[in-house]
Write an enzyme that holds these catalytic residues in place. Structure first.
Site, short mmCIF file in Angstrom:
data_model
loop_
_atom_site.label_atom_id
_atom_site.label_comp_id
_atom_site.label_asym_id
_atom_site.label_seq_id
_atom_site.Cartn_x
_atom_site.Cartn_y
_atom_site.Cartn_z
N GLY A 21 0.78 -1.23 -0.08
CA GLY A 21 0.14 -0.05 0.04
C GLY A 21 0.82 1.30 0.01
O GLY A 21 0.20 2.48 0.45
N MET A 99 -3.55 -7.30 -6.98
CA MET A 99 -3.00 -8.24 -7.85
C MET A 99 -4.07 -9.38 -8.05
O MET A 99 -3.94 -10.51 -7.90
CB MET A 99 -1.84 -9.06 -7.07
CG MET A 99 -0.76 -8.05 -7.01
SD MET A 99 -0.28 -6.84 -8.47
CE MET A 99 1.40 -6.94 -8.32
N ARG A 100 -5.26 -8.95 -8.71
CA ARG A 100 -6.30 -9.91 -8.98
C ARG A 100 -6.90 -9.18 -10.33
O ARG A 100 -6.99 -8.08 -10.49
CB ARG A 100 -7.54 -9.69 -7.94
CG ARG A 100 -8.74 -10.69 -7.98
CD ARG A 100 -9.08 -10.78 -6.62
NE ARG A 100 -8.20 -11.39 -5.82
CZ ARG A 100 -8.06 -12.43 -5.68
NH1 ARG A 100 -8.68 -13.69 -6.38
NH2 ARG A 100 -7.15 -13.18 -4.82
N ILE A 101 -7.10 -10.16 -11.12
CA ILE A 101 -7.68 -9.90 -12.35
C ILE A 101 -9.36 -9.45 -12.41
O ILE A 101 -9.95 -10.31 -11.65
CB ILE A 101 -7.56 -10.93 -13.45
CG1 ILE A 101 -5.91 -11.29 -13.75
CG2 ILE A 101 -8.07 -10.65 -14.83
CD1 ILE A 101 -5.74 -12.42 -14.83
N LEU A 102 -9.68 -8.36 -12.72
CA LEU A 102 -11.09 -7.94 -12.50
C LEU A 102 -11.94 -8.64 -13.58
O LEU A 102 -11.53 -9.02 -14.83
CB LEU A 102 -11.28 -6.43 -12.73
CG LEU A 102 -10.50 -5.61 -11.69
CD1 LEU A 102 -10.52 -4.22 -12.19
CD2 LEU A 102 -11.08 -5.78 -10.45
N ASN A 116 -4.99 2.03 -13.39
CA ASN A 116 -4.07 1.04 -12.72
C ASN A 116 -2.86 1.68 -12.86
O ASN A 116 -2.27 2.53 -13.89
CB ASN A 116 -4.07 -0.36 -13.35
CG ASN A 116 -3.05 -1.19 -12.95
OD1 ASN A 116 -3.02 -1.46 -11.64
ND2 ASN A 116 -2.37 -2.02 -13.56
N HIS A 118 1.43 0.47 -13.07
CA HIS A 118 2.20 -0.80 -13.37
C HIS A 118 3.60 -0.23 -13.29
O HIS A 118 3.99 0.75 -14.01
CB HIS A 118 1.79 -1.23 -14.63
CG HIS A 118 2.51 -2.53 -14.77
ND1 HIS A 118 2.25 -3.71 -14.14
CD2 HIS A 118 3.60 -2.79 -15.81
CE1 HIS A 118 3.13 -4.65 -14.71
NE2 HIS A 118 3.82 -4.18 -15.57
N ASP A 154 -2.85 -5.86 -17.10
CA ASP A 154 -1.97 -4.59 -17.38
C ASP A 154 -2.09 -3.89 -18.89
O ASP A 154 -1.23 -3.68 -19.50
CB ASP A 154 -0.70 -4.83 -17.08
CG ASP A 154 -0.63 -5.34 -15.51
OD1 ASP A 154 -1.17 -4.74 -14.84
OD2 ASP A 154 0.33 -6.25 -15.33
N GLU A 183 6.38 6.32 -9.02
CA GLU A 183 5.15 5.98 -8.98
C GLU A 183 4.46 6.87 -7.89
O GLU A 183 3.17 7.32 -8.10
CB GLU A 183 4.81 4.66 -8.53
CG GLU A 183 5.08 3.40 -9.40
CD GLU A 183 4.72 2.06 -9.01
OE1 GLU A 183 4.61 1.05 -10.16
OE2 GLU A 183 4.60 1.66 -7.93
C1 GAR Z 1 3.61 -1.02 -7.60
O1 GAR Z 1 4.73 -1.20 -7.86
C2 GAR Z 1 2.38 -1.34 -8.61
O2 GAR Z 1 2.88 -0.73 -9.79
C3 GAR Z 1 2.38 -2.93 -8.76
O3 GAR Z 1 2.58 -3.41 -7.39
C4 GAR Z 1 3.15 -2.37 -6.62
C5 GAR Z 1 2.25 -2.40 -5.26
O4 GAR Z 1 2.98 -1.68 -4.58
N1 GAR Z 1 1.52 -3.20 -9.63
C6 GAR Z 1 1.60 -4.12 -10.63
O5 GAR Z 1 2.46 -4.92 -10.59
C7 GAR Z 1 0.37 -4.51 -11.27
N2 GAR Z 1 0.50 -5.17 -12.34
P1 GAR Z 1 2.19 -0.91 -3.30
O6 GAR Z 1 1.35 -1.94 -2.63
O7 GAR Z 1 3.44 -0.46 -2.12
O8 GAR Z 1 1.42 0.39 -3.79
#
Ligand code: GAR
Length: 206
Positions: A21, A99-102, A116, A118, A154, A183
């Site tokens: 998070g 991390m789940r496909i909608l 989203n 990524h 993604d 990010e």
């Molecule tokens: C983030 O780096 C995000 O870009 C990635 O999960 C991480 C979550 O970090 N998402 C994916 O890889 C989507 N395919 P966080 O829980 O610390 O925000």
């Protein structure tokens, strides 16, 4: 003449998380500091031990755990997720490490309202191991992407991307640290753009 007060629209955002998070935290901090005209109205998790839960609680944001173990199929999970989301009437759904496909029906219901983030320059390196895959491919530049979500993983119209150079000495950990920093800036910026304009125009990369 009587002055008419124009009320500033605050974007209601539902944030979906599965883990740490840190992106949720960046959004919460940006809201708290008044940097974005948005409010996180709910945090939805699919994992009861996600650190995102305590971040939300600390910020006074309601948390809903939608338990995958209670749903036999993706379609069923999508229905429960949609019902949980609808209660909070969000203007926008921000996936932040969810991390789940909608399910297709969830995506259709909220079409154009789900974004989203990524850790790669999509369409390169989709999936759960984007940083490892970029290092393994030996690319000189990777980066982060914020995009609207369609029914593929993604995938969907890109809103903003920020390139990050890969150093020869990078490990997954050091590269991920720099990607996360990018990010944490980019996601609130995109949310602010949507709050301000309601538009899906690209945010200029710095
Ligand atoms: C983030 O780096 C995000 O870009 C990635 O999960 C991480 C979550 O970090 N998402 C994916 O890889 C989507 N395919 P966080 O829980 O610390 O925000």
């Amino acid at each position: 003449m009587k002055k008419t007060a124009t009320k500033k629209k605050i974007l209601s955002v539902a944030v979906f998380c599965s883990g740490q998070g840190t992106n949720l935290q960046a959004i919460l901090d940006a809201c708290r500091r008044g940097k974005i005209s948005a409010r996180v109205v709910v945090v939805i998790v699919d994992n009861a031990s996600a650190l995102a839960i305590s971040r939300a609680q600390k910020a006074g944001v309601p948390v809903v755990f939608v338990d995958p173990a209670q749903c036999p199929s993706r379609a069923q999970y999508g229905k429960v997720l949609a019902a949980a989301t609808a209660r909070f009437k969000p203007d926008l759904i921000a996936l932040a490490g969810f991390m789940r496909i909608l399910s297709p029906s969830f995506v259709r219901r909220y079409k154009g309202k789900i974004i989203n983030i990524h850790p790669a320059l999509l369409p390169a390196f989709p999936g759960a191991h984007a940083v490892r895959d970029a290092l393994a491919a030996g690319v000189k530049t990777t980066g982060v992407t914020v995009h609207f979500v369609d029914e593929q993983v993604d995938h969907g119209p890109v809103i903003a991307q920020r390139p990050i150079p890969v150093k020869r000495s990078d490990t997954e950990e050091t590269l991920l640290r720099r990607l996360h920093r990018a990010e944490h800036q980019l996601y609130p910026e995109v949310i602010q753009q949507i709050a301000r304009t309601g538009s899906n125009k690209r945010v200029r990369s710095k």
